[in-house]
Design a protein around this motif. Structure first.
Motif, mmCIF file in Angstrom:
data_model
loop_
_atom_site.group_PDB
_atom_site.id
_atom_site.type_symbol
_atom_site.label_atom_id
_atom_site.label_comp_id
_atom_site.label_asym_id
_atom_site.label_seq_id
_atom_site.Cartn_x
_atom_site.Cartn_y
_atom_site.Cartn_z
ATOM 1 N N HIS A 40 5.487 10.786 -1.348
ATOM 2 C CA HIS A 40 4.425 11.802 -1.274
ATOM 3 C C HIS A 40 4.831 13.027 -0.464
ATOM 4 N N GLY A 41 5.702 12.853 0.474
ATOM 5 C CA GLY A 41 6.034 13.972 1.360
ATOM 6 C C GLY A 41 5.035 14.146 2.487
ATOM 7 N N MET A 42 3.965 13.341 2.474
ATOM 8 C CA MET A 42 2.939 13.486 3.512
ATOM 9 C C MET A 42 3.048 12.358 4.538
ATOM 10 N N GLY A 55 5.712 28.101 5.657
ATOM 11 C CA GLY A 55 6.163 27.169 4.628
ATOM 12 C C GLY A 55 6.458 27.835 3.292
ATOM 13 N N THR A 56 6.441 27.032 2.243
ATOM 14 C CA THR A 56 6.908 27.542 0.950
ATOM 15 C C THR A 56 5.801 27.580 -0.093
ATOM 16 N N GLN A 57 4.582 27.171 0.281
ATOM 17 C CA GLN A 57 3.570 27.092 -0.764
ATOM 18 C C GLN A 57 2.320 27.936 -0.536
ATOM 19 N N GLU A 98 14.714 36.345 4.030
ATOM 20 C CA GLU A 98 15.485 35.359 3.261
ATOM 21 C C GLU A 98 15.158 33.955 3.775
ATOM 22 N N TRP A 99 15.672 32.966 3.059
ATOM 23 C CA TRP A 99 15.568 31.569 3.481
ATOM 24 C C TRP A 99 16.302 31.417 4.814
ATOM 25 N N VAL A 100 15.672 30.793 5.781
ATOM 26 C CA VAL A 100 16.345 30.579 7.068
ATOM 27 C C VAL A 100 16.614 29.085 7.247
ATOM 28 N N ASP A 101 17.481 28.738 8.183
ATOM 29 C CA ASP A 101 17.705 27.317 8.481
ATOM 30 C C ASP A 101 16.695 26.933 9.572
ATOM 31 N N GLN A 102 15.530 26.520 9.125
ATOM 32 C CA GLN A 102 14.423 26.280 10.061
ATOM 33 C C GLN A 102 14.754 25.189 11.088
ATOM 34 N N ARG A 103 15.435 24.142 10.624
ATOM 35 C CA ARG A 103 15.733 23.040 11.555
ATOM 36 C C ARG A 103 16.629 23.529 12.682
ATOM 37 N N SER A 132 2.749 27.629 13.049
ATOM 38 C CA SER A 132 3.073 26.943 11.798
ATOM 39 C C SER A 132 1.837 26.624 10.983
ATOM 40 N N HIS A 133 2.039 26.572 9.653
ATOM 41 C CA HIS A 133 0.986 26.168 8.715
ATOM 42 C C HIS A 133 0.787 24.647 8.728
ATOM 43 N N CYS A 134 1.679 23.949 9.412
ATOM 44 C CA CYS A 134 1.575 22.485 9.552
ATOM 45 C C CYS A 134 1.838 21.719 8.265
ATOM 46 N N GLY A 135 2.775 22.196 7.426
ATOM 47 C CA GLY A 135 3.333 21.335 6.377
ATOM 48 C C GLY A 135 3.973 20.146 7.096
ATOM 49 N N TRP A 136 3.982 18.980 6.455
ATOM 50 C CA TRP A 136 4.431 17.783 7.159
ATOM 51 C C TRP A 136 5.897 17.890 7.597
ATOM 52 N N ASN A 137 6.730 18.531 6.775
ATOM 53 C CA ASN A 137 8.141 18.665 7.173
ATOM 54 C C ASN A 137 8.262 19.517 8.434
ATOM 55 N N SER A 138 7.492 20.598 8.466
ATOM 56 C CA SER A 138 7.559 21.481 9.638
ATOM 57 C C SER A 138 7.072 20.747 10.885
ATOM 58 N N VAL A 139 6.024 19.954 10.730
ATOM 59 C CA VAL A 139 5.515 19.196 11.883
ATOM 60 C C VAL A 139 6.602 18.260 12.407
ATOM 61 N N LEU A 140 7.235 17.522 11.498
ATOM 62 C CA LEU A 140 8.285 16.591 11.931
ATOM 63 C C LEU A 140 9.443 17.328 12.591
ATOM 64 N N GLU A 141 9.847 18.442 11.964
ATOM 65 C CA GLU A 141 11.007 19.180 12.487
ATOM 66 C C GLU A 141 10.709 19.749 13.874
ATOM 67 N N SER A 142 9.469 20.175 14.075
ATOM 68 C CA SER A 142 9.099 20.751 15.363
ATOM 69 C C SER A 142 9.068 19.664 16.442
ATOM 70 N N ALA A 198 -4.224 22.090 1.567
ATOM 71 C CA ALA A 198 -3.853 20.689 1.380
ATOM 72 C C ALA A 198 -3.890 19.846 2.659
ATOM 73 N N ASP A 199 -2.878 18.983 2.844
ATOM 74 C CA ASP A 199 -2.831 18.078 4.000
ATOM 75 C C ASP A 199 -2.626 18.808 5.327
ATOM 76 N N GLN A 200 -2.385 20.114 5.274
ATOM 77 C CA GLN A 200 -2.080 20.865 6.498
ATOM 78 C C GLN A 200 -3.237 20.794 7.509
ATOM 79 N N TYR A 201 -4.499 20.708 7.025
ATOM 80 C CA TYR A 201 -5.646 20.604 7.944
ATOM 81 C C TYR A 201 -5.577 19.288 8.721
HETATM 82 O O1 LIG Z 1 12.950 29.762 5.182
HETATM 83 C C1 LIG Z 1 12.714 28.554 5.161
HETATM 84 C C2 LIG Z 1 11.461 28.016 4.756
HETATM 85 C C3 LIG Z 1 11.291 26.665 4.769
HETATM 86 N N1 LIG Z 1 12.307 25.840 5.154
HETATM 87 C C4 LIG Z 1 12.151 24.382 5.094
HETATM 88 O O2 LIG Z 1 11.268 24.075 4.008
HETATM 89 C C5 LIG Z 1 10.484 22.953 4.344
HETATM 90 C C6 LIG Z 1 9.038 23.341 4.197
HETATM 91 O O3 LIG Z 1 8.258 22.170 4.200
HETATM 92 P P1 LIG Z 1 6.803 22.107 4.848
HETATM 93 O O4 LIG Z 1 6.846 22.536 6.233
HETATM 94 O O5 LIG Z 1 6.292 20.730 4.617
HETATM 95 O O6 LIG Z 1 5.980 23.219 4.092
HETATM 96 P P2 LIG Z 1 5.656 23.433 2.508
HETATM 97 O O7 LIG Z 1 6.882 23.642 1.750
HETATM 98 O O8 LIG Z 1 4.647 24.488 2.423
HETATM 99 O O9 LIG Z 1 5.052 21.988 2.177
HETATM 100 C C7 LIG Z 1 4.371 21.449 1.086
HETATM 101 O O10 LIG Z 1 4.733 20.054 1.071
HETATM 102 C C8 LIG Z 1 4.467 19.358 2.297
HETATM 103 C C9 LIG Z 1 5.000 17.942 2.139
HETATM 104 O O11 LIG Z 1 4.298 17.264 1.133
HETATM 105 C C10 LIG Z 1 2.971 19.398 2.610
HETATM 106 O O12 LIG Z 1 2.738 18.773 3.858
HETATM 107 C C11 LIG Z 1 2.496 20.850 2.637
HETATM 108 O O13 LIG Z 1 1.087 20.898 2.827
HETATM 109 C C12 LIG Z 1 2.852 21.555 1.337
HETATM 110 O O14 LIG Z 1 2.485 22.935 1.397
HETATM 111 C C13 LIG Z 1 10.842 22.546 5.759
HETATM 112 O O15 LIG Z 1 11.779 21.504 5.710
HETATM 113 C C14 LIG Z 1 11.504 23.803 6.326
HETATM 114 O O16 LIG Z 1 12.474 23.517 7.295
HETATM 115 C C15 LIG Z 1 13.503 26.352 5.572
HETATM 116 O O17 LIG Z 1 14.424 25.617 5.962
HETATM 117 N N2 LIG Z 1 13.670 27.696 5.554
#
Ligand SMILES: O=c1ccn([C@@H]2O[C@H](COP(=O)(O)OP(=O)(O)O[C@H]3O[C@H](CO)[C@@H](O)[C@H](O)[C@H]3O)[C@@H](O)[C@H]2O)c(=O)[nH]1
Length: 472
Positions: A143-145, A291-293, A343-348, A361-371, A385-388
């Motif tokens: 699921h990614g969540m 995030g990306t969405q 441009e795309w950055v290396d967020q991690r 942060s918008h609190c996408g689950w990946n961003s939460v974990l990485e932070s 979505a799940d960000q709330y």
């Molecule tokens: O310039 C950028 C932008 C993004 N990222 C990476 O892209 C990922 C983004 O993931 P996430 O933080 O989860 O955001 P979204 O891509 O917006 O996530 C979608 O997918 C997630 C996982 O299901 C959900 O939690 C979110 O709500 C949904 O919007 C992360 O690994 C970031 O490190 C980069 O490395 N560089």
């Protein structure tokens, strides 16, 4: 004697960065355990995936064509290429047409000398279940969540009728769940409707059914964070399917390279790393990314720019908009204090830089974990979505963040004001609440890193998962 065929796992990610990236991390972790991985994807996604897994000869790509569909821009094969989230449902529907080519590829593999042990496919690719069942291959869903978000969504779907009678800010009680925060109907966003008759709900109903009948669930999280919610989540699955908490998935590679080395050294520094290297004070920079969405309007981006400027803190902002430009006069004001990157950055890597001390942060689950892994507290600003739920979890549950605060109406649009942004940044970076959030984030980061080390729960669960799949 010829060597026995390698164990083989098929991975089929959903075509969105936030869903694909963790599955690439899982692919790398499996390949390091001598498992052959085939990633099924479409041609334009295959190009970026190939770049992301360059040193893994055990990872193979198998391309299937993305269908041409009315209502979707030509060549659009990833949600990050959608002009807006209005195109999300047509995109989801288009992916259903991938079933036939997927099934053909899987059938060929099943008949080969290295039949797959399982298929791990995204929640949105629910059609994969029927194909897997027809060919006798176990399907695991990804699921990614977080476990908590998934359990809340599933339970609120089942209890939609009761929830719909509540007003937006009433607390929601979900039977059998111990929630780490007060859940309100507003936190559930789209899933709180009792009317499951709209087109999106129809699509979700199909994929939720396929999800529930899967062989197991792969989770990008770690047990210490979420063990209280695993039984709730598992109760929604049929046939004794279990959850496998294997995360944070991106850490396996870091661990093997040596965490400190890979987090702190840059052989070929990017513009953002170079800029961060020039910031001499530790924990002084706020990193900003949504995030990306999520769609963020130009007027909202203006408020962010003014808010960051007003806060007085140095900032690094990764902006995704193709239409927005800095409000006039801002460039001079921020030139020595902020870097805006389109441009795309290396967020991690950014989050693990010693100069970064907070994340808006918008609190996408990946961003939460990485932070959390980087010990960086979050200024939480959920958008879709799940960000709330993630935001509430990180702020009220884990205590590793604070909320961005008030919204204000501007015409038909609801905006988070520049004052809220400035105050939030100031509190996170310099206030007492920010200090305690940083301490909590640092403590959680230690637990997260331990989880994927040898003897850690995620590491051991990965071993058990592989053992269970392999024929005796
Ligand atoms: O310039 C950028 C932008 C993004 N990222 C990476 O892209 C990922 C983004 O993931 P996430 O933080 O989860 O955001 P979204 O891509 O917006 O996530 C979608 O997918 C997630 C996982 O299901 C959900 O939690 C979110 O709500 C949904 O919007 C992360 O690994 C970031 O490190 C980069 O490395 N560089």
């Amino acid at each position: 004697m010829p060597s026995p065929p390698a164990s083989h796992v098929v991975i089929f990610p959903f075509m969105a960065q936030g869903h694909t990236l963790p599955l690439l991390d899982l692919s790398k972790a499996l390949s390091r355990r001598q498992i052959k991985v085939t990633i099924i994807t479409t041609p334009s996604n295959a190009k970026s995936i190939a770049k992301a897994v360059p040193h893994h000869p055990a990872i193979h790509l198998n391309e299937i064509p993305f269908p041409a569909v009315d209502g979707l821009p030509e060549g659009c094969e990833n949600t990050s290429q959608l002009p807006s989230m209005e195109f999300f449902l047509p995109f989801l529907r288009a992916t259903k047409q991938l079933q036939k080519p997927f099934e053909q590829v899987l059938e060929t593999m099943v008949k080969s000398n290295a039949p797959p042990l399982c298929v791990i496919s995204d929640f949105f690719l629910g059609f994969t279940l029927a194909s897997c069942q027809a060919l006798g291959v176990p399907r695991l869903v990804f699921h990614g969540m977080s476990v908590l978000s998934m359990a809340i969504y599933k339970s609120s779907w089942v209890n939609a009728a009761q929830i719909s009678s509540l007003s937006v800010l009433d607390p929601v009680d979900l039977p059998g769940m111990k929630l780490p925060f007060t859940l309100t109907k507003a936190d559930l966003e789209t899933s709180n409707s009792s009317n499951h008759d709209d087109p999106m709900s129809h699509f979700l109903k199909e994929v939720v059914e396929a999800d529930a009948n899967s062989w197991g669930v792969i989770i990008n999280s770690f047990e210490e964070l979420e063990k209280d919610h695993i039984p709730s989540l598992e109760s929604f699955y049929m046939n004794g399917a279990r959850t496998w908490c294997l995360g944070p998935l991106f850490l396996y590679e870091k661990m093997e390279e040596g965490l400190e080395k890979s987090f702190n050294q840059n052989q070929d520094p990017s513009v953002s790393t170079q800029w961060l290297n020039e910031q001499s004070t530790p924990d002084s920079v706020i990193y900003v990314s949504f995030g990306t969405q999520a769609d963020v309007s130009d007027s909202q981006l203006d408020e962010v720019a003014f808010g960051l400027e007003e806060s007085g803190f140095p900032f690094l902002w990764a902006v995704r908009s193709k239409t927005w430009s800095l409000p006039s006069g801002m460039e001079e004001k921020i030139q020595n204090r902020g870097l805006i990157v389109s441009e795309w950055v290396d967020q991690r890597q950014i989050l693990s830089h010693h100069a970064v001390g907070g994340f808006l942060s918008h609190c996408g689950w990946n961003s939460v974990l990485e932070s959390v892994v980087a010990g960086v507290p979050i200024l939480a600003w959920p958008m879709i979505a799940d960000q709330y739920l993630n935001a509430k979890f990180i702020v009220n549950g884990a205590g590793a963040g604070i909320s961005v605060g008030r919204v204000r109406n501007q015409g038909s649009e609801t905006l988070v004001s520049r004052q809220s942004i400035a105050e939030g940044v100031e509190e996170l970076m310099g206030g007492q609440e920010g200090r305690s959030a940083r301490e909590r984030a640092e403590a959680l980061g230690t637990v997260a890193r331990t989880a994927v080390q040898k003897g850690g729960p995620s590491h051991d669960t990965l071993s058990k998962f592989i053992d269970q799949l392999r024929p005796c």
